[in-house]
Every structure is written in structure tokens, then in C-alpha cells.
Design an enzyme around this catalytic site. Structure first.
Site, mmCIF file in Angstrom:
data_model
loop_
_atom_site.group_PDB
_atom_site.id
_atom_site.type_symbol
_atom_site.label_atom_id
_atom_site.label_comp_id
_atom_site.label_asym_id
_atom_site.label_seq_id
_atom_site.Cartn_x
_atom_site.Cartn_y
_atom_site.Cartn_z
ATOM 1 N N ASN A 1 -57.806 -78.992 87.683
ATOM 2 C CA ASN A 1 -57.450 -77.977 88.683
ATOM 3 C C ASN A 1 -58.697 -77.584 89.470
ATOM 4 O O ASN A 1 -59.780 -78.111 89.221
ATOM 5 C CB ASN A 1 -56.784 -76.769 88.013
ATOM 6 N N TYR A 2 -58.540 -76.654 90.387
ATOM 7 C CA TYR A 2 -59.613 -76.361 91.350
ATOM 8 C C TYR A 2 -60.660 -75.368 90.845
ATOM 9 O O TYR A 2 -61.532 -74.953 91.607
ATOM 10 C CB TYR A 2 -59.012 -75.790 92.634
#
Ligand code: PMT
Length: 694
Positions: free
Chosen positions: A209-210
């Protein structure tokens, strides 16, 4: 707040250098000692004479004193200071500091600095916005420095924009804010999780994820800055470790993060779980790269462990567990569900609906939710959010110490059984053996000496801690330490402990050489360290007896008073009688002074008749506590300047807010009025009593 603090002020060659004169004057007015270090070009803008006159110290600028050839030691300055401010900081100096170009005394001093560094840039708006400056400021921030951002306004170029050095008043405020919350996690151990987790699909691909890790790293830095021992469990991120005192463990997957967190958590006082953990992982991880085919592809996923819920189940009394909630819809409702489901003590909600919040960016906008309510904060830098989160954590931890301190099962007799910590991280690099020896000698001195003939039952044992932080140490054995002394007494019929005494002594100066035994002879004091310890030990025992029985502890308080009187001849700071200093002498003087006899009575009413009976009948106990607060008012009226009344309200604030959380508005009214008068600086806390409606 800045009284006695040692500040190195670095001044560089900017038109804003004239503001350094105001800054020095304000710092000196606050009671700080200021040592100015100038770059050669700063002298073109303001004379060293002005700054040396205002600071009362010769200004340093060159590596050597050209008169006598002596060396200006940047290393010693780095050890001496409690903080360094670089104001104004030009683009050129920012670049040198970020890149480690140590070609002047200011940059070498910065690079040797053990204390926190504050940087107030000043330059033209285009220079301030230039990617090189932005990059340098980012680097300096990542090194753990505090950037006091430039303000917008008219600049020396007559253009308008961002680049003006922040006003000296605001720089002093930033410094005061910093010291206000300084070291309130001393002696605590905190686990932080940060960043994403990567769940392998095959050797070259993963589900991730970011998350950049910035939020969790900022929290770890803030905890370390405030004195905690921090273990940072980081997912795959490209950030440097933000504080030298942090222990960092890098992991990749959710399972690795979980295993590490589960192993570390039992020895911690708290955990803040800010990592964005993948909820699922591929059921099968291919051992070689999956080849492309013309068909579609399906990956079976299986659930990862929920780290927060696992720690929530393992959590012991006295431990504090905080999580984050990253939401897109029904934000508050979902966050509250997670708070309960994962058995968290509080949750920090950030919503992707809010601009500037969440992943990757340098800002966040959060709402902190616990079982007493919620607090929404405006958009702030992640460092600013970290401050709010850690302040909430520190407060809850303090409350938990009062409520859930384990009893001392191994305690046998009259000795004190105190916890002794000595933190030497500020002066690391010197001979570290001496610090270990000093800590052991202190432990032995405090815990094996028979201070009293009172025999403590297991359930009436005072819990206390002596936390030393070494501010400076020289090879001749001279120490200057700050000391936080805390003591709590058990509340009978419960597992709660209530704070008896809490005091931060800013400077304890003494000499200690390895293998010295600490000796103390009451009427022949020759060592400031043992005198200080004996003083606090007798204070604690005296106050404890005051809180337990009607006969009180005046015998021990008298001993503390005798030490305070005798120790004045030792010539060390902190003992002076009279005057308005909040020193050791004023504490005991207040307490023993006849005008404060109500204080002695209120200790008994508050603890024995109040808290101790609260668990049998909540209302009965509260009645006695209300009476004790009225006695506090009487003591305050007799001597409004008495330091003890201020101290008492400060260390009881959370407990008092708790005690009055469930009572009628009439009961609250009198108490809130008295407390607001005695200690108006805590008015927002006292307001909570009125606001609490449960
Ligand atoms: O790293 P940055 O780029 O600075 O971004 C910061 C952040 C957005 C990642 C951070 O502020 C944040 O919100 N972290 C939590 C993200 C998340 O996973 O939220 P959640 O609502 O899914 O999880 C709730 C809590 O349970 C979190 O404390 C999380 O760490 C924890 N959790 C979740 C799943 C899991 N398997 N184990 C967990 O421990």
C-alpha cells in the site's frame, strides 16, 4: 520554563540577523544562558559586540582565538547546550548543515550538538521555494531537527512572500513549548509500528500500500525526544531512523511485523500502531517469477493476523495500546468499532476524505478518540500530529500509573524499593562505564539503606522512582543531572496507586568517580548527590505518613528540612532558602511552615478518608476529598505563593478530574471554583470536570 537552560544561538549572514539581538534579549529575560556563535558573514549584518553585550558572554566565530591561539571547542558546546537555535538560517547555511559541510564554527557546533536543534530560515521568497532549499529543509527535518518555518510578509528585497524569519517572540515560544513537554516519557518503553507491509506474490511482485512510514516515524521521534526508550518496527520504507536513541527493527510482511511486535510488547509500557498492515496475503507464494500467459489470473488470499487485536488481547494492566484508523466513509463510527474490537485505549482517526490527510504527504488531520470522548485537530505537519498523539499517550500513561501500578510482591522490610534510571544519551560518546557504575551505586544507596524503621506491609508499600538524565559530564567526575522524583501510595481496597509527590529537579550537581560508594551522614553533609536523595526520600516517607495516619510524618519532614538547611553550605544550586525560587528548600519550607498546617491535614483527608474509602462507597470518599480541597484553599489563602499548593494540583489533576467525573453539578461547582483559583494554568483541565456528564 527556560530558566537555567543553556542555549547556543547560531547567527548567520542574513538581513534578519538584527532580530538575533531581540532573540538574545528575550532568552536572557527568560533566565536562559545564551552562547552566540556567528558565521563570519553574520558579522557584516550585526556586530559581535551587540550580541556579546546582550548575552553577557563573548561571541564565538572562529575556530581559534587569534589572541592566544586557544581552540574554541565545538564539542564542548555540543555537550553544554540544552538546545541550539540557528536564527536566522540562510539558504547557504541550511545547505551546509544538510550536507555536513563543516567549514565554519557554527556548522561544526551543529554537527557536534547532542541537544535538540531549532532552525529558523530566512531568505528571499524564490530562494525559500527553490527545490534545493525545500530538499535541504526536508533533510534537516528527517535528521530530527525542528524547523521553525519562515513567515510570509515583506522581505528585504521589498517583494512580498514566504521567507521572513519567524519573529523572536514566536521562536522563544516554540522553545518553551518544547521544554514544557520535555522528557515526560522518561523511564517508559514504547513500541511503534510504522509503514506498509509487503505480501509476496512471487520473488518480484507483492501486495502493498501507499504508506510511507512518515507518520509512525514522527511518533517514534517524538517519543524518543520525550525520553522514552523506543522500539520502531518498520515495514519497507526509505526513511532514515529519526532519532539516535531509537532501536529500529525492519520487517517486510504482516506476519513478520506481528511476530516482532508480540515479542517486544510485554516489556513495553505502551504501543502505538500506525502501520498500514495488509489484511490479506497470497495463500501461495510462488518460488519463481510467475510467467505471463494470455489467460487472466486469480490470486487466492488468506487473512493476515490482526496485530492490534493480538496485542489488545495480550495487554496487561498498566499498559497503554493505541491504534490508527484509516477510513474513507462512516469514519467515526468505524474508528469507535475498532477501538472496542481491538481493545485499544485510544485510536487516531485519519480520513482519506480530508485533503492533506493520510498516506505519504507531510501533513495529517486527525481526531483522537478514547472512552472519555474525542478531540478533533486541524491539519498539521506529521511532526505536529505526533506531538498531539504522544501528549495524549503520556497523559493516559500517567493515569494508568496511578491506577494500575503492580504491588511490590518481593518487598521485605523497611527499605524503599525504588526504581532508579540514569539516562546518559545526551552525553554518549564519553566513557559509558561510569554511568552504569553510578546507576548501580545509586540503586544500592537508595534501596539498601534503612531510611525508616516503619515496616511496610506489601499492600501499603510506597512506589517511587528516581529518573536521572545526565546533562553534562566531565572526566574529572563532575556531573550535572536533571532528576525526576515520583512517588505513589496504594489506595487501599483497590489495585490503584495515587501520586504522592512528583517533582522535576532541573540541576543536581555532584562529583562521582567509578567505584565510589555513596555515603550519607545526616549532620555532616559532604556530598550534594546523597543530600539530594536523602532529602527526597525523607520528603516521600513524611508525606506518605501524613497521608496514612493522623499522627503524620513530621519526624521525617523535619529531617528533610534539616538537610535543606545544612545543604545550603554545600554551595550547590537548588537549596537556597527564601526568595521566590521553586527550589528544594521552598518545597519543604512550604510544607513545614505553620501557615500550611491545613496541607498536612488535607493529605490525610484526601488519601485515607477520601480515596481509601472510595471503593467502599464512592460518594463518602468524594465528600472527604471535597473537604480536603477546601483545606487546600485555606492553605492557598494563607500563603498564595506557596509552591506546594501548585505542585499538589499539578500532580493530582488527572485523578481529581476522574474523581469528579460522576457527581452532581452542585458538587462540581465549588471544587472547580477553588481549583481554578489555586491553579488557573490548569483551567482547561478543571473545565473538564464541569463538562463531564457521565
Ligand atoms: O505512513 P504514512 O504515509 O505517513 O501514512 C500514515 C498512515 C495513513 C498509514 C497512518 O496515519 C494510518 O492511518 N495507519 C493505519 C492504517 C490502517 O491500516 O488502518 P486500519 O483502519 O486498516 O487499521 C486499524 C488499526 O489496526 C491500525 O492501528 C493498524 O495498524 C492495525 N492493524 C490493521 C490490520 C492488521 N492486520 N493489523 C493491525 O495491527
Amino acid at each position: 520554563m527556560l530558566k537555567g537552560k543553556k542555549i547556543v544561538l547560531g547567527v548567520t549572514g542574513s538581513i534578519a540577523a538584527y532580530k538575533a539581538a531581540v532573540l538574545v534579549r528575550l532568552l536572557v529575560k527568560e533566565g536562559a544562558e545564551v552562547q552566540v556563535v556567528m558565521t563570519p558573514s553574520a558579522k557584516e549584518f550585526i556586530t559581535p559586540l551587540t550580541l556579546s553585550t546582550l548575552s553577557g558572554r563573548p561571541v564565538l566565530s572562529e575556530f581559534f582565538n587569534t589572541g592566544n591561539g586557544s581552540w574554541h571547542s565545538h564539542v564542548e558546546l555540543g555537550l553544554w547546550a540544552d538546545a541550539m537555535i540557528v536564527a536566522p538560517a540562510t539558504a547557504s547555511t541550511l545547505g551546509k548543515m544538510a550536507a555536513g559541510v563543516a567549514d565554519n564554527l557554527l556548522v561544526t557546533t551543529y554537527m557536534s550538538m547532542k541537544a535538540p536543534v531549532f532552525i529558523a530560515p530566512a531568505m528571499d521568497l524564490d530562494m525559500y521555494a527553490h527545490p534545493a532549499t525545500v530538499h535541504n529543509i526536508g533533510t534537516l527535518k528527517a535528521y530530527g531537527n525542528h524547523i521553525i518555518e519562515a513567515a510570509a510578509g515583506e522581505l528585504a528585497s521589498h517583494l512580498c512572500g514566504k521567507g521572513r524569519m519567524e519573529e523572536p517572540e514566536n521562536i522563544v515560544k516554540a522553545l518553551k513549548d518544547f521544554f514544557l513537554t520535555d522528557r515526560d516519557l522518561e523511564g517508559k518503553r514504547v513500541l511503534i509500528t510504522a509503514g506498509p507491509t509487503y505480501e509476496k506474490i512471487d520473488p518480484v511482485r507483492f501486495i502493498g500500500n501507499y504508506s510511507s512510514g512518515k507518520m509512525g516515524f514522527a511518533i517514534a521521534a517524538e517519543c524518543a525526544r520525550r525520553g522514552a526508550a523506543v522500539t520502531l518496527v518498520a515495514g519497507p520504507v526509505s526513511l532514515p531512523t529519526p532519532h539516535p536513541a531509537i532501536e529500529r527493527i525492519d520487517v517486510e510482511s504482516a506476519r513478520e511485523m506481528c511476530e516482532t511486535a508480540v515479542a517486544v510488547f510485554p516489556s513495553c509500557d505502551a504501543a502505538v500502531l500506525s502501520a498500514a498492515v495488509a489484511d490479506y496475503r497470497p495463500a501461495v507464494q510462488a518460488s519463481s517469477k510467475i510467467k505471463r500467459t494470455s489467460d487472466g489470473m486469480t490470486i487466492d488470499l488468506e487473512a493476515n493476523p490482526d496485530i492490534a487485536a493480538t496485542l489488545g488481547r495480550a495487554k496487561k494492566e498498566g499498559q497503554c495500546l493505541a491504534g490508527f484508523a484509516l477510513e474513507t466513509d462512516n469514519a467515526e463510527e468505524n474508528a469507535c468499532k475498532k477501538l472496542e474490537k481491538k481493545n485499544l485505549d485510544f485510536i487516531v482517526l485519519n480520513s482519506l476524505e480530508d485533503e492533506g490527510a493520510g498516506f505519504s504527504c507531510d501533513t495529517n488531520k486527525v481526531t483522537i478518540i478514547d472512552r472519555n470522548g474525542k478531540n478533533a485537530y486541524p491539519l498539521k505537519s506529521k511532526a505536529g500530529v505526533a506531538k498531539d498523539v504522544v501528549s495524549h499517550l503520556a497523559k493516559l500513561l500517567m493515569l494508568l500509573v496511578m491506577l494500575f501500578v503492580p504491588s511490590f510482591a518481593s518487598a521485605e522490610g523497611e527499605e524503599l524499593n525504588a526504581t532508579v534510571n540514569l539516562n546518559s544519551s545526551k552525553v554518549q560518546g564519553s566513557n559509558t562505564e561510569v554511568f552504569t557504575m553510578l546507576r548501580d551505586a545509586l540503586d544500592e544507596f537508595i534501596n539498601t539503606r534503612k531510611w525508616t524503621t516503619n515496616f511496610y506491609e506489601e499492600n501499603e508499600r510506597i512506589m517511587c522512582s528516581f529518573n536521572f538524565v545526565v546533562n553534562s559530564y566531565a572526566n574529572d567526575g563532575s556531573f550535572d543531572c536533571s532528576l525526576m522524583v515520583q512517588a505513589s501510595r496504594p489506595v487501599f481496597g483497590s489495585s490503584y496507586n495515587s501520586v504522592l509527590f512528583k517533582y522535576e529537579d532541573p540541576s543536581v550537581k555532584f562529583k562521582y568517580q567509578p567505584y565510589d560508594r555513596l555515603e550519607f551522614i545526616e549532620d555532616n553533609l559532604d556530598n550534594n548527590l546523597t543530600a539530594v536523595i536523602a532529602f527526597y526520600v525523607y520528603m516521600i516517607i513524611g508525606m506518605d505518613l501524613d497521608s496514612m495516619g493522623e499522627l503524620g510524618g513530621s519526624e521525617f519532614l523535619n529531617k528533610a528540612l534539616t538537610i535543606a538547611n545544612n545543604a545550603q553550605n554545600l554551595g550547590d544550586s537548588g537549596w537556597r532558602a527564601g526568595g521566590s525560587d521553586n527550589n528544594r528548600h521552598s518545597i519543604i519550607d512550604d510544607y513545614m511552615n505553620g501557615a500550611l498546617e491545613p496541607v498536612r491535614k488535607l493529605m490525610y483527608k484526601y488519601h485515607r478518608l477520601g480515596l481509601d474509602t472510595m471503593f467502599k462507597s464512592a460518594d463518602g470518599g468524594r465528600k472527604a476529598i471535597t473537604e480536603s480541597i477546601k483545606l487546600l484553599k485555606q492553605a492557598y489563602d494563607d500563603r498564595p505563593m506557596a509552591y506546594f499548593t501548585e505542585l499538589f494540583t499539578e500532580y493530582k489533576v488527572d485523578e481529581i478530574v476522574n474523581v469528579y467525573s460522576k457527581c452532581t453539578p452542585e458538587e462540581k461547582k465549588d471544587v472547580v471554583k477553588i481549583l481554578s483559583e489555586i491553579n488557573p494554568s490548569l483551567s482547561s483541565e478543571w473545565d473538564k470536570i464541569t463538562r463531564n456528564n457521565n
